[in-house]
Design an enzyme around this catalytic site. Structure first.
Site, short mmCIF file in Angstrom:
data_model
loop_
_atom_site.label_atom_id
_atom_site.label_comp_id
_atom_site.label_asym_id
_atom_site.label_seq_id
_atom_site.Cartn_x
_atom_site.Cartn_y
_atom_site.Cartn_z
N GLY A 159 0.81 -1.21 0.00
CA GLY A 159 0.00 0.00 0.00
C GLY A 159 0.85 1.26 0.00
O GLY A 159 0.62 2.18 -0.79
N ASP A 180 11.18 -6.76 -1.90
CA ASP A 180 9.86 -7.38 -1.75
C ASP A 180 9.93 -8.82 -2.25
O ASP A 180 10.62 -9.10 -3.23
CB ASP A 180 8.78 -6.62 -2.55
CG ASP A 180 7.39 -6.82 -1.96
OD1 ASP A 180 6.98 -7.99 -1.78
OD2 ASP A 180 6.72 -5.83 -1.68
N ASN A 188 -5.09 -7.02 -2.96
CA ASN A 188 -4.13 -5.90 -2.95
C ASN A 188 -4.63 -4.73 -3.80
O ASN A 188 -4.26 -3.59 -3.59
CB ASN A 188 -2.77 -6.33 -3.52
CG ASN A 188 -2.09 -7.43 -2.72
OD1 ASN A 188 -1.36 -8.23 -3.28
ND2 ASN A 188 -2.32 -7.48 -1.42
N LEU A 189 -5.46 -5.05 -4.82
CA LEU A 189 -5.73 -4.06 -5.87
C LEU A 189 -6.56 -2.88 -5.37
O LEU A 189 -6.57 -1.83 -6.01
CB LEU A 189 -6.43 -4.75 -7.05
CG LEU A 189 -5.63 -5.90 -7.68
CD1 LEU A 189 -6.45 -6.54 -8.80
CD2 LEU A 189 -4.29 -5.43 -8.23
N GLN A 190 -7.22 -3.02 -4.25
CA GLN A 190 -8.04 -1.95 -3.68
C GLN A 190 -7.20 -0.76 -3.26
O GLN A 190 -7.69 0.34 -3.09
CB GLN A 190 -8.85 -2.56 -2.51
CG GLN A 190 -9.43 -1.63 -1.48
CD GLN A 190 -8.62 -1.63 -0.20
OE1 GLN A 190 -7.45 -1.99 -0.18
NE2 GLN A 190 -9.26 -1.21 0.89
N ARG A 191 -5.87 -0.94 -3.09
CA ARG A 191 -5.03 0.17 -2.64
C ARG A 191 -3.64 0.19 -3.27
O ARG A 191 -2.98 1.22 -3.29
CB ARG A 191 -4.88 0.14 -1.12
CG ARG A 191 -4.18 -1.12 -0.63
CD ARG A 191 -4.39 -1.35 0.87
NE ARG A 191 -3.77 -2.59 1.28
CZ ARG A 191 -4.24 -3.81 1.04
NH1 ARG A 191 -5.38 -3.95 0.39
NH2 ARG A 191 -3.60 -4.89 1.42
N ASN A 249 4.91 -5.04 9.13
CA ASN A 249 5.00 -5.87 10.32
C ASN A 249 6.10 -5.35 11.24
O ASN A 249 7.05 -4.71 10.80
CB ASN A 249 5.27 -7.34 9.94
CG ASN A 249 6.61 -7.49 9.24
OD1 ASN A 249 7.65 -7.59 9.89
ND2 ASN A 249 6.61 -7.50 7.93
N CYS A 306 -3.57 -5.00 9.01
CA CYS A 306 -4.55 -4.45 8.05
C CYS A 306 -5.43 -5.57 7.50
O CYS A 306 -6.59 -5.35 7.18
CB CYS A 306 -3.85 -3.72 6.92
SG CYS A 306 -3.19 -2.12 7.44
N CYS A 459 -15.31 -17.41 13.13
CA CYS A 459 -15.04 -16.05 12.66
C CYS A 459 -14.71 -16.16 11.18
O CYS A 459 -15.25 -17.02 10.49
CB CYS A 459 -13.92 -15.39 13.46
SG CYS A 459 -12.33 -16.22 13.31
#
Ligand code: ZN
Length: 501
Positions: A159, A180, A188-191, A249, A306, A459
């Site tokens: 992000g 990386d 991931n593509l949302q941000r 992290n 996140c 959950c």
């Protein structure tokens, strides 16, 4: 300004002080962002808070009743950590800010000297490309040559790394290193706007490098397709002038910090969580480092990631752009950097605040008598083995597979299925016939449950329900089983019509 509005609201409240509650801790105070108190000192005010909201106590105080060191307390934007912080007096209208760390030198760091006197020349093509920079007096021809001569390391292309990579490439930084080892996935593509839909499944480093190279073909990119570790960090970081930390992290945060201090490199820091971000510059011009701000990490699991807590997609665009701005300013040697200031951004209320940071003379890394002189085991430092042990203990708690639960429900067994996710997750997807009690509110509602009933907790993936299972067991519930893999596995194995999220 919102600050003025805040002050006005205090004046109207009969001289009470108020405590601003950060997002990760709001679940422990019934969702409030502000709690008003009447006490005269910080210590009394926090005890007043705990008296009204006992659930927040273990997040603020350790077993000895002392404020935990990963929780920073500010009064009216002043860091009181090295003062008698519990005894600090509050005046009418004081604002106490609690700032926990989110998953985000004794000798002043040298002013960055980018390969002078041999700054690279610009070609006519580059002069045209960077013309909007060149006509800024603060950049000019010399500044643009400094950018071309600069070497910046981006840790992470998620992000924060997305806007960083795009803008550092566009700005004309000559050499950018990328660390990386992750692969692009759909969520991931949302941000992470440096990657596109066609990149799902590709290594992020390849996808990011391709986009950056397209923006600026002259850019030299060093790919480090590896996890940053204590074994390789010094060697990798040594090649760069500025480090930009965009990781997600705590072990890597501390690793990057310590390596930057040991090598004398400035660290443009940013972190994000839900709607809030933090940014600063560590170890620059004699300013504090990450350990001065957060001497120790929070216990594993206390601060949600996140992936667990969610993040507004646009949030990293703001924080990553601030990091990129600071990196460029450091290279140019212009303006006031964020060194010594922690910038807090609240997207939901659209508000920026700034807190002063000081170097801690007793800091184990950048203090006057440092005790950390080489890189350590950061997994262990952040209590990850302890987490593994907890997970192992969790393994021994009874579990049921989705298909077994389905058979039991079909047989008409008397099973109470308890969903401990949040209401907005319940809205996205639910297993029919379940009861929703979010994990954070479970202690308050526990008396509504039958402690002798056969309960299956679930959950999203089984982690929170494991916590709920332990909690219920501690409270005397004898027959609590965890649904293995949560609703995600239920969707895979029992009912594919249930959406995964
Ligand atoms: Zn320090």
């Amino acid at each position: 300004m919102t600050e003025n509005r805040a002050i006005a609201s205090i004046k109207n409240s009969n001289g009470m002080a108020k405590i601003l509650i950060p997002t990760p801790l709001r679940q422990f105070v019934d969702g409030h962002d502000t709690v008003e108190v009447n006490s005269g000192t910080v210590g009394d005010a926090l005890r007043e808070l705990v008296a009204v909201h006992p659930q927040i106590e273990r997040n603020l105080f350790n077993d000895q009743g002392k404020l935990r060191s990963f929780v920073n307390v500010y009064v009216d934007d002043e860091d009181i950590r090295y003062l008698d912080r519990e005894g600090t007096a509050l005046s009418a209208g004081s604002t106490i800010s609690i700032v926990p760390s989110i998953a985000g030198g004794a000798t002043p760091a040298p002013v960055i000297d980018v390969a002078e006197p041999a700054l690279p020349e610009l070609s006519n093509e580059e002069i045209l490309r960077y013309s909007r920079h060149l006509i800024l007096p603060e950049v000019g021809l010399e500044g643009q040559r400094r950018l071309k001569g600069a070497r910046v390391l981006m840790v992470g292309t998620g992000g924060l790394g997305a806007p960083l990579g795009l803008y550092l490439a566009a700005a004309g930084i000559g050499r950018i290193g990328i660390v990386d080892f992750d692969v692009v996935d759909e969520t991931n593509l949302q941000r992470q706007v440096i990657h596109g839909s066609k990149d799902v499944g590709r290594p992020k480093i390849e996808s990011a490098a391709e986009t950056m190279q397209d923006i600026n073909p002259r850019l030299v990119i060093d790919k480090h397709p590896t996890a940053l570790t204590s074994d390789n960090a010094l060697e990798i970081l040594a090649e760069y002038d500025v480090v930009v930390d965009g990781t997600d992290n705590f072990p890597t945060r501390y690793l990057v910090n310590d390596a930057c201090v040991l090598l004398g490199k400035p660290n443009a820091y940013g972190s994000i969580f839900r709607f809030e971000g933090q940014a600063t510059v560590f170890h620059h011009q004699g300013g504090p480092c990450y350990r001065c701000l957060y001497p120790e990490p929070p216990p594993p699991g206390l601060v949600p990631s996140c992936a667990e807590g969610g993040v507004l997609g646009i949030l990293p665009a703001v924080i990553g752009s601030i990091q990129a701005t600071e990196a460029v300013k450091i290279v140019l040697g212009k303006g006031d950097s964020l060194s010594g200031r922690l910038l807090l951004y609240d997207a939901l209320n659209m508000r920026f605040r700034e807190l002063r940071l000081r170097r801690n003379p007793d800091c184990p890394v950048c203090g006057d008598s440092p005790t950390v002189r080489e890189l350590i085991d950061y997994q262990q430092f952040c209590g990850i083995p302890q987490q593994a042990a907890e997970d192992a203990a969790q393994e021994r708690m009874p579990e049921i597979s989705p298909s077994d639960l389905k058979s039991r429900l079909d047989r008409g067994d008397d099973v109470f299925v308890l969903d401990v996710r949040e209401p907005h997750e319940f809205e996205i997807a639910r297993i029919p016939g379940t009861t929703l009690i979010p994990l954070g509110t479970l202690p308050k509602h526990v008396h509504e449950l039958d402690s002798t009933a056969d309960i299956v907790v679930h959950c999203k993936s089984g982690v929170r329900s494991g916590k709920a299972q332990r909690l219920l067991k501690e409270m005397g519930f004898s027959r609590v089983t965890n649904l293995a893999g949560g609703i995600l596995r239920w969707s895979d194995e029992v009912d594919p019509s249930i959406p995964k999220y």
